[in-house]
Design an enzyme around this catalytic site. Sequence first.
Site, PDB file in Angstrom:
ATOM      1  N   GLY A  11       0.832  -1.211   0.000  1.00 32.92           N
ATOM      2  CA  GLY A  11       0.000   0.000   0.000  1.00 32.92           C
ATOM      3  C   GLY A  11       0.861   1.253   0.000  1.00 32.92           C
ATOM      4  N   ASP A  65       8.886   5.682   7.641  1.00 30.80           N
ATOM      5  CA  ASP A  65       8.454   5.205   8.949  1.00 30.80           C
ATOM      6  C   ASP A  65       7.368   6.147   9.446  1.00 30.80           C
ATOM      7  OD1 ASP A  65       8.483   3.493  11.039  1.00 30.80           O
ATOM      8  OD2 ASP A  65      10.250   4.329  12.011  1.00 30.80           O
ATOM      9  N   SER A  66       6.294   5.578   9.999  1.00 28.37           N
ATOM     10  CA  SER A  66       5.224   6.474  10.445  1.00 28.37           C
ATOM     11  C   SER A  66       4.667   6.056  11.798  1.00 28.37           C
ATOM     12  CB  SER A  66       4.109   6.539   9.402  1.00 28.37           C
ATOM     13  OG  SER A  66       3.899   5.288   8.824  1.00 28.37           O
ATOM     14  N   ASP A 143      -6.377   3.537  10.584  1.00 30.84           N
ATOM     15  CA  ASP A 143      -7.325   4.303   9.755  1.00 30.84           C
ATOM     16  C   ASP A 143      -8.755   4.334  10.316  1.00 30.84           C
ATOM     17  OD1 ASP A 143      -5.484   5.181   7.929  1.00 30.84           O
ATOM     18  OD2 ASP A 143      -5.933   3.656   6.422  1.00 30.84           O
ATOM     19  N   HIS A 165      -0.305  12.014   5.885  1.00 26.60           N
ATOM     20  CA  HIS A 165       1.040  12.368   6.349  1.00 26.60           C
ATOM     21  C   HIS A 165       2.080  11.863   5.353  1.00 26.60           C
ATOM     22  CE1 HIS A 165      -0.481   8.535   7.595  1.00 26.60           C
ATOM     23  NE2 HIS A 165       0.672   8.107   8.061  1.00 26.60           N
TER      24      HIS A 165
HETATM   25  P1  IMP Z   1       5.228   1.603  10.073  1.00 27.08           P
HETATM   26  O1  IMP Z   1       5.696   2.899   9.543  1.00 27.08           O
HETATM   27  O2  IMP Z   1       4.868   0.689   8.939  1.00 27.08           O
HETATM   28  O3  IMP Z   1       6.185   1.013  11.073  1.00 27.08           O
HETATM   29  O4  IMP Z   1       3.859   1.891  10.810  1.00 27.08           O
HETATM   30  C1  IMP Z   1       3.724   2.043  12.198  1.00 27.08           C
HETATM   31  C2  IMP Z   1       2.307   1.735  12.620  1.00 27.08           C
HETATM   32  O5  IMP Z   1       1.478   2.842  12.285  1.00 27.08           O
HETATM   33  C3  IMP Z   1       1.714   0.495  11.972  1.00 27.08           C
HETATM   34  O6  IMP Z   1       0.953  -0.194  12.928  1.00 27.08           O
HETATM   35  C4  IMP Z   1       0.807   1.045  10.899  1.00 27.08           C
HETATM   36  O7  IMP Z   1      -0.320   0.217  10.727  1.00 27.08           O
HETATM   37  C5  IMP Z   1       0.414   2.411  11.469  1.00 27.08           C
HETATM   38  N1  IMP Z   1       0.254   3.354  10.356  1.00 27.08           N
HETATM   39  C6  IMP Z   1       1.217   3.944   9.619  1.00 27.08           C
HETATM   40  N2  IMP Z   1       0.687   4.711   8.653  1.00 27.08           N
HETATM   41  C7  IMP Z   1      -0.649   4.593   8.795  1.00 27.08           C
HETATM   42  C8  IMP Z   1      -1.751   5.129   8.066  1.00 27.08           C
HETATM   43  O8  IMP Z   1      -1.623   5.849   7.060  1.00 27.08           O
HETATM   44  N3  IMP Z   1      -2.974   4.776   8.508  1.00 27.08           N
HETATM   45  C9  IMP Z   1      -3.178   3.965   9.581  1.00 27.08           C
HETATM   46  N4  IMP Z   1      -2.191   3.434  10.282  1.00 27.08           N
HETATM   47  C10 IMP Z   1      -0.932   3.740   9.891  1.00 27.08           C
END
Ligand code: IMP
Length: 183
Positions: A11, A65-66, A143, A165
């Site tokens: 995604g 990374d988020s 989400d 973001h």
């Molecule tokens: P990572 O960046 O893939 O490590 O994400 C860290 C956590 O934040 C994971 O559990 C993702 O499911 C959640 N996450 C990151 N981006 C989003 C988003 O756009 N929507 C919902 N959850 C997010």
Amino acid sequence: MEVIFVTSNEGKYREARAIGEKYGIEVGWIQLEYLEPQGSDLEEIARKSAEMLSKEMSSQFFIEDSGLFIEALKGFPGPYSSYVFKTIGNEGIIKLMDGVEDRGAYFMAVIAYWDGKEVKTFTGRVDGKISEEIRGEHGFGYDPIFEFEGKTFAEMGEEKNEYSHRRRALEKFFEWLSGVCNK
Ligand code: IMP
């Protein structure tokens, strides 16, 4: 020009590819899970992950990374978003927020780009709030509990990508990259 996105998340890759097209940048994909160091600062984690990964890569690349930051919980889960999602999930967050009036929250994304010598980072943020209940069928992760202008991201589908973001961080990155390449 082409730039490689290292991510295990399809995604995220699709979103980056679509945004790259607007800038004439072809986004290639290496589907790989990499080690993330622990820490309390998302930008620092992304930077260190990219530095560690650079030892295995022969060309430039970027990672992303988020995390979700909840104001009333002093930024929790933040850098621990992935672990918290896997353990208590959206139901757990809704329970933690039971009776809490200040529901302000934001998503933050950090892009870390390895240019062959060093790492450069770009951040993007979207402000919203934690919904009172889980709503919506689309998207992933948090989400269904992240509300932006009255709808959760999971109720929006593709529309989410206009505000996310990740989009904001990717746009900063691609704008910078286009500038560097056209010099
Ligand atoms: P990572 O960046 O893939 O490590 O994400 C860290 C956590 O934040 C994971 O559990 C993702 O499911 C959640 N996450 C990151 N981006 C989003 C988003 O756009 N929507 C919902 N959850 C997010």
